[in-house]
Design an enzyme around this catalytic site. Structure first.
Site, PDB file in Angstrom:
ATOM      1  N   GLU A  80      35.314  25.845  48.220  1.00 50.75           N
ATOM      2  CA  GLU A  80      35.071  26.927  49.185  1.00 50.75           C
ATOM      3  C   GLU A  80      34.040  26.485  50.212  1.00 50.75           C
ATOM      4  OE1 GLU A  80      35.432  29.855  50.446  1.00 50.75           O
ATOM      5  OE2 GLU A  80      36.897  30.865  49.182  1.00 50.75           O
ATOM      6  N   ASP A  95      41.590  34.783  52.683  1.00 53.79           N
ATOM      7  CA  ASP A  95      40.376  34.265  52.036  1.00 53.79           C
ATOM      8  C   ASP A  95      39.383  33.816  53.116  1.00 53.79           C
ATOM      9  OD1 ASP A  95      38.544  32.967  50.330  1.00 53.79           O
ATOM     10  OD2 ASP A  95      40.072  32.507  48.867  1.00 53.79           O
ATOM     11  N   GLU A 128      35.112  37.638  38.641  1.00 53.94           N
ATOM     12  CA  GLU A 128      36.524  37.804  38.304  1.00 53.94           C
ATOM     13  C   GLU A 128      36.781  37.425  36.844  1.00 53.94           C
ATOM     14  OE1 GLU A 128      37.600  35.040  41.414  1.00 53.94           O
ATOM     15  OE2 GLU A 128      38.831  36.583  42.372  1.00 53.94           O
TER      16      GLU A 128
HETATM   17  O1  GCO Z   1      36.999  31.802  46.756  1.00 56.94           O
HETATM   18  C1  GCO Z   1      36.854  33.022  46.811  1.00 56.94           C
HETATM   19  O2  GCO Z   1      36.701  33.641  47.831  1.00 56.94           O
HETATM   20  C2  GCO Z   1      36.854  33.752  45.512  1.00 56.94           C
HETATM   21  O3  GCO Z   1      35.641  33.495  44.929  1.00 56.94           O
HETATM   22  C3  GCO Z   1      38.004  33.236  44.674  1.00 56.94           C
HETATM   23  O4  GCO Z   1      37.893  33.619  43.368  1.00 56.94           O
HETATM   24  C4  GCO Z   1      39.364  33.487  45.250  1.00 56.94           C
HETATM   25  O5  GCO Z   1      39.447  33.060  46.564  1.00 56.94           O
HETATM   26  C5  GCO Z   1      39.890  34.876  45.107  1.00 56.94           C
HETATM   27  O6  GCO Z   1      40.261  35.111  43.779  1.00 56.94           O
HETATM   28  C6  GCO Z   1      41.065  35.168  45.984  1.00 56.94           C
HETATM   29  O7  GCO Z   1      41.171  36.480  46.188  1.00 56.94           O
HETATM   30 ZN    ZN Z   2      36.723  32.765  49.723  1.00 61.06          ZN
END
Ligand code: GCO
Ligand code: ZN
Length: 299
Positions: A18, A204, A121
């Protein structure tokens, strides 16, 4: 007409990559692996990766004007000293919400570090809803809260004239815009500029290009899409060989390349066999549009 090319530049070892950020000074791409609690720096010339492991999920990283980086770790805004790998807490949010953590974050054109939170999550996109909020860390280290009731606080960026703030709460399946007051850091007048289509899945991370168009990484959609926030139309789709594309930024020479992060957490063994590059870092060239440099945190 340029031809778009997608290349995996770093093989898949991120559980959930990320927050890609280009650091011009070192010709490097910074990014995080959230559940692995790692901040990584990939040298695009030497090709090596350095990493710093922290003590909680790290969801975003950004440049810092005074040197080093800032990062959102757990529910804390932190300063990160790359040389000695030390972390200093600048502020803590959501103190009453033990199951929350920060998610995506980015610095605004005035040097404020914006980041939102979410409940942790149990599986991708499975979580207690409405637990998150959006915050920003001002250069003097005080924190402002904008709103709560957020599901998964995600992509964010600002228009080229700094008058609009773009924001994604993933489970709304919408890319939203607010009027932005750069002087005060205040936002107002929320509206949707794009609703994702079914096959685009979950919005995202996001970044803006030098023409003011938005690029959104589609989690489970295996693509980045280019949107015109003025007309609400999708202009382009670039597919990747992995489904769980999480975020994107421009970088490289003159910001003419796009870098995309992705995840492999949440994939079953069969999916991992079919998509061995899941969790890697991808470079997209030939887009014919450039990005803009990231803003550094001013505190
Ligand atoms: O990276 C992120 O933003 C969240 O932390 C992730 O867990 C996933 O992207 C998400 O589940 C998608 O909805
Ligand atoms: Zn994200």
């Amino acid at each position: 007409m340029s031809s778009v090319q997608v290349e995996c530049v770093l093989p898949g070892n991120c559980r959930c990559g990320e927050s890609p950020v280009w650091e011009e000074a070192s010709n490097s791409l910074l990014f995080v692996d959230i559940p692995a609690k790692k901040v990584c720096r990939w040298d695009s010339l030497g090709k090596g990766v350095q990493q710093v492991t922290v003590d909680a999920p790290v969801s975003s990283v950004a440049l810092r004007q005074s040197g080093g980086y800032v990062a959102t770790i757990g529910t804390k805004f932190c300063a990160l000293n790359w040389e000695d790998q030390s972390v200093a807490v600048l502020a803590t949010v959501d103190k009453d919400k033990k199951n929350n953590r920060f998610n995506d974050g980015k610095v605004d054109p005035a040097g404020r570090y914006f980041a939102g939170t979410m409940a942790e999550e149990t599986a991708p996109a499975v979580l207690e809803r409405h637990q998150g909020a959006l915050y920003s860390l001002f250069p003097d280290h005080h924190v402002e809260k904008y709103f709560d009731q957020v599901d998964i606080s995600n992509g964010l960026d600002w228009s080229l004239d700094h008058k609009i703030f773009y924001y994604i709460d993933s489970l709304s399946y919408s890319v939203d815009a607010f009027d932005y007051d750069l002087q005060t850091g205040k936002i107002s007048n929320r509206r949707s500029v794009y609703k994702l289509e079914k096959e685009e899945q979950i919005p995202d991370g996001m970044c803006i290009d030098a023409e003011g168009k938005l690029w959104v990484a589609c989690y489970n959609g295996g693509r980045v899409i280019r949107l015109d926030p003025e007309t609400g139309k999708r202009l382009q789709t670039v597919k990747l060989p992995v489904d769980k594309t999480t975020s994107c930024c421009f970088g490289g020479k003159d910001y003419s390349e796009m870098y995309v992060t992705c995840a492999r957490d949440g994939m079953d063994p069969k999916g991992l066999l079919q998509q061995p590059q899941a969790g890697g870092i991808f470079k997209i060239t030939g887009l014919g549009v450039k990005g803009i440099p990231p803003y550094p945190y001013a505190g």
